[in-house]
Design a protein around this motif. Structure first.
Motif, PDB file in Angstrom:
ATOM      1  N   GLY A 109      19.594   5.778 -12.330  1.00  0.00           N
ATOM      2  CA  GLY A 109      18.948   5.798 -13.635  1.00  0.00           C
ATOM      3  C   GLY A 109      17.467   6.098 -13.614  1.00  0.00           C
ATOM      4  O   GLY A 109      16.767   5.849 -14.588  1.00  0.00           O
ATOM      5  N   TYR A 110      16.965   6.682 -12.534  1.00  0.00           N
ATOM      6  CA  TYR A 110      15.535   6.967 -12.412  1.00  0.00           C
ATOM      7  C   TYR A 110      15.160   8.214 -13.216  1.00  0.00           C
ATOM      8  O   TYR A 110      15.869   9.225 -13.200  1.00  0.00           O
ATOM      9  CB  TYR A 110      15.166   7.176 -10.943  1.00  0.00           C
ATOM     10  N   ASN A 111      14.034   8.134 -13.907  1.00  0.00           N
ATOM     11  CA  ASN A 111      13.441   9.276 -14.608  1.00  0.00           C
ATOM     12  C   ASN A 111      12.024   9.457 -14.095  1.00  0.00           C
ATOM     13  O   ASN A 111      11.320   8.464 -13.876  1.00  0.00           O
ATOM     14  CB  ASN A 111      13.389   9.028 -16.118  1.00  0.00           C
ATOM     15  N   GLY A 112      11.598  10.690 -13.902  1.00  0.00           N
ATOM     16  CA  GLY A 112      10.237  10.928 -13.449  1.00  0.00           C
ATOM     17  C   GLY A 112       9.857  12.389 -13.559  1.00  0.00           C
ATOM     18  O   GLY A 112      10.715  13.261 -13.655  1.00  0.00           O
ATOM     19  N   VAL A 113       8.571  12.648 -13.552  1.00  0.00           N
ATOM     20  CA  VAL A 113       8.045  14.009 -13.652  1.00  0.00           C
ATOM     21  C   VAL A 113       7.980  14.624 -12.260  1.00  0.00           C
ATOM     22  O   VAL A 113       7.544  13.987 -11.305  1.00  0.00           O
ATOM     23  CB  VAL A 113       6.654  14.019 -14.307  1.00  0.00           C
ATOM     24  N   ARG A 114       8.418  15.855 -12.159  1.00  0.00           N
ATOM     25  CA  ARG A 114       8.354  16.618 -10.907  1.00  0.00           C
ATOM     26  C   ARG A 114       7.694  17.959 -11.199  1.00  0.00           C
ATOM     27  O   ARG A 114       7.454  18.325 -12.347  1.00  0.00           O
ATOM     28  CB  ARG A 114       9.750  16.822 -10.310  1.00  0.00           C
ATOM     29  N   ILE A 115       7.462  18.707 -10.130  1.00  0.00           N
ATOM     30  CA  ILE A 115       6.737  19.971 -10.265  1.00  0.00           C
ATOM     31  C   ILE A 115       7.422  21.055  -9.431  1.00  0.00           C
ATOM     32  O   ILE A 115       7.883  20.786  -8.320  1.00  0.00           O
ATOM     33  CB  ILE A 115       5.257  19.793  -9.855  1.00  0.00           C
ATOM     34  N   THR A 116       7.475  22.259  -9.985  1.00  0.00           N
ATOM     35  CA  THR A 116       8.066  23.387  -9.269  1.00  0.00           C
ATOM     36  C   THR A 116       7.034  24.013  -8.344  1.00  0.00           C
ATOM     37  O   THR A 116       5.845  23.700  -8.391  1.00  0.00           O
ATOM     38  CB  THR A 116       8.554  24.479 -10.245  1.00  0.00           C
ATOM     39  N   GLU A 125      16.091  13.325 -14.920  1.00  0.00           N
ATOM     40  CA  GLU A 125      16.674  12.263 -15.730  1.00  0.00           C
ATOM     41  C   GLU A 125      17.924  11.698 -15.076  1.00  0.00           C
ATOM     42  O   GLU A 125      18.762  12.451 -14.583  1.00  0.00           O
ATOM     43  CB  GLU A 125      17.012  12.799 -17.120  1.00  0.00           C
ATOM     44  N   GLU A 126      18.008  10.358 -15.084  1.00  0.00           N
ATOM     45  CA  GLU A 126      19.184   9.645 -14.587  1.00  0.00           C
ATOM     46  C   GLU A 126      19.470   9.937 -13.103  1.00  0.00           C
ATOM     47  O   GLU A 126      20.626   9.985 -12.689  1.00  0.00           O
ATOM     48  CB  GLU A 126      20.415   9.952 -15.445  1.00  0.00           C
ATOM     49  N   ALA A 127      18.427  10.121 -12.319  1.00  0.00           N
ATOM     50  CA  ALA A 127      18.595  10.404 -10.888  1.00  0.00           C
ATOM     51  C   ALA A 127      19.081   9.155 -10.147  1.00  0.00           C
ATOM     52  O   ALA A 127      18.752   8.025 -10.518  1.00  0.00           O
ATOM     53  CB  ALA A 127      17.277  10.883 -10.292  1.00  0.00           C
ATOM     54  N   THR A 128      19.859   9.394  -9.106  1.00  0.00           N
ATOM     55  CA  THR A 128      20.321   8.327  -8.222  1.00  0.00           C
ATOM     56  C   THR A 128      19.860   8.649  -6.811  1.00  0.00           C
ATOM     57  O   THR A 128      20.180   9.718  -6.286  1.00  0.00           O
ATOM     58  CB  THR A 128      21.859   8.208  -8.250  1.00  0.00           C
ATOM     59  N   LEU A 129      19.101   7.742  -6.223  1.00  0.00           N
ATOM     60  CA  LEU A 129      18.606   7.902  -4.862  1.00  0.00           C
ATOM     61  C   LEU A 129      19.304   6.875  -3.985  1.00  0.00           C
ATOM     62  O   LEU A 129      19.494   5.733  -4.398  1.00  0.00           O
ATOM     63  CB  LEU A 129      17.092   7.677  -4.826  1.00  0.00           C
ATOM     64  N   VAL A 144      19.064  12.251  -3.003  1.00  0.00           N
ATOM     65  CA  VAL A 144      19.035  12.041  -4.446  1.00  0.00           C
ATOM     66  C   VAL A 144      19.943  13.052  -5.143  1.00  0.00           C
ATOM     67  O   VAL A 144      20.042  14.201  -4.717  1.00  0.00           O
ATOM     68  CB  VAL A 144      17.591  12.151  -5.004  1.00  0.00           C
ATOM     69  N   ILE A 145      20.610  12.575  -6.164  1.00  0.00           N
ATOM     70  CA  ILE A 145      21.327  13.441  -7.110  1.00  0.00           C
ATOM     71  C   ILE A 145      20.509  13.444  -8.389  1.00  0.00           C
ATOM     72  O   ILE A 145      20.140  12.375  -8.895  1.00  0.00           O
ATOM     73  CB  ILE A 145      22.733  12.913  -7.430  1.00  0.00           C
ATOM     74  N   ILE A 146      20.246  14.630  -8.894  1.00  0.00           N
ATOM     75  CA  ILE A 146      19.526  14.782 -10.156  1.00  0.00           C
ATOM     76  C   ILE A 146      20.485  15.483 -11.122  1.00  0.00           C
ATOM     77  O   ILE A 146      20.643  16.702 -11.072  1.00  0.00           O
ATOM     78  CB  ILE A 146      18.237  15.610  -9.970  1.00  0.00           C
ATOM     79  N   PRO A 147      21.142  14.721 -11.994  1.00  0.00           N
ATOM     80  CA  PRO A 147      22.146  15.328 -12.863  1.00  0.00           C
ATOM     81  C   PRO A 147      21.565  16.155 -14.007  1.00  0.00           C
ATOM     82  O   PRO A 147      22.199  17.089 -14.482  1.00  0.00           O
ATOM     83  CB  PRO A 147      22.928  14.137 -13.406  1.00  0.00           C
ATOM     84  N   ARG A 148      20.348  15.795 -14.450  1.00  0.00           N
ATOM     85  CA  ARG A 148      19.751  16.510 -15.592  1.00  0.00           C
ATOM     86  C   ARG A 148      18.254  16.643 -15.391  1.00  0.00           C
ATOM     87  O   ARG A 148      17.604  15.748 -14.834  1.00  0.00           O
ATOM     88  CB  ARG A 148      19.993  15.735 -16.891  1.00  0.00           C
ATOM     89  N   THR A 149      17.737  17.727 -15.909  1.00  0.00           N
ATOM     90  CA  THR A 149      16.288  17.942 -15.961  1.00  0.00           C
ATOM     91  C   THR A 149      15.944  18.568 -17.302  1.00  0.00           C
ATOM     92  O   THR A 149      16.817  19.125 -17.970  1.00  0.00           O
ATOM     93  CB  THR A 149      15.794  18.883 -14.838  1.00  0.00           C
TER      94      THR A 149
END
Length: 152
Positions: A109-116, A125-129, A144-149
């Motif tokens: 359930g982790y949400n955070g800002v990342r950069i390309t 959004e909703e990442a699982t580490l 980590v799985i990142i299901p949505r961005t």
């Protein structure tokens, strides 16, 4: 040396540690076992990344969805310190997240800002580490799985 996206032992590490910690499969059961590693790398509709246990961890795996979202090729991504996936102001929150996972084994359930690579900001959004522990209990890193961005 075989790249990790083609290494069956690395796929097993990802899948087995995920299943042990979260109690569910990493890859849908409808995917034949012989195709699971390829599916995860080439076809999965979510990003998967993993970094090693170095003092400044470096990505060792990123599926095609992760490469596309972060804007790196396999070779570029697997030389990138994982901290550089977040902007400097967001690195402290990212580090706190990583430390919680070290203590608990995983966090969902982790949400955070990342950069390309090009500097574009986006929200994960909703990442699982989870911790990458093998069957002998040796730590190999985190994944980590990142299901949505979404773009910011």
């Amino acid at each position: 040396m075989l790249p990790l996206y083609r290494d069956p032992a690395f796929y097993q590490l990802l899948a087995d540690s995920y299943a042990r910690l979260l109690g569910q499969p990493l890859v849908p059961p409808t995917v034949p076992p012989a195709d699971a590693a390829r599916w995860l790398y080439e076809t999965a509709p979510f990003a998967v990344l993993a970094h090693n246990t170095e003092p400044d961890p470096v990505f060792i795996y990123g599926n095609k969805a992760a490469q596309w979202r972060f804007g790196y090729s396999w070779d570029e991504l697997t030389r990138l310190p994982s901290r550089l996936s977040a902007e400097a102001p967001n690195r402290e929150a990212r580090q706190q997240f990583l430390e919680r996972v070290q203590r608990q084994g995983y966090e969902a359930g982790y949400n955070g800002v990342r950069i390309t690579r090009s500097g574009q900001r986006f929200m994960i959004e909703e990442a699982t580490l989870w911790q990458l522990f093998d069957t002998q209990g040796h730590l190999h890193g985190q994944a980590v799985i990142i299901p949505r961005t979404r773009d910011l």
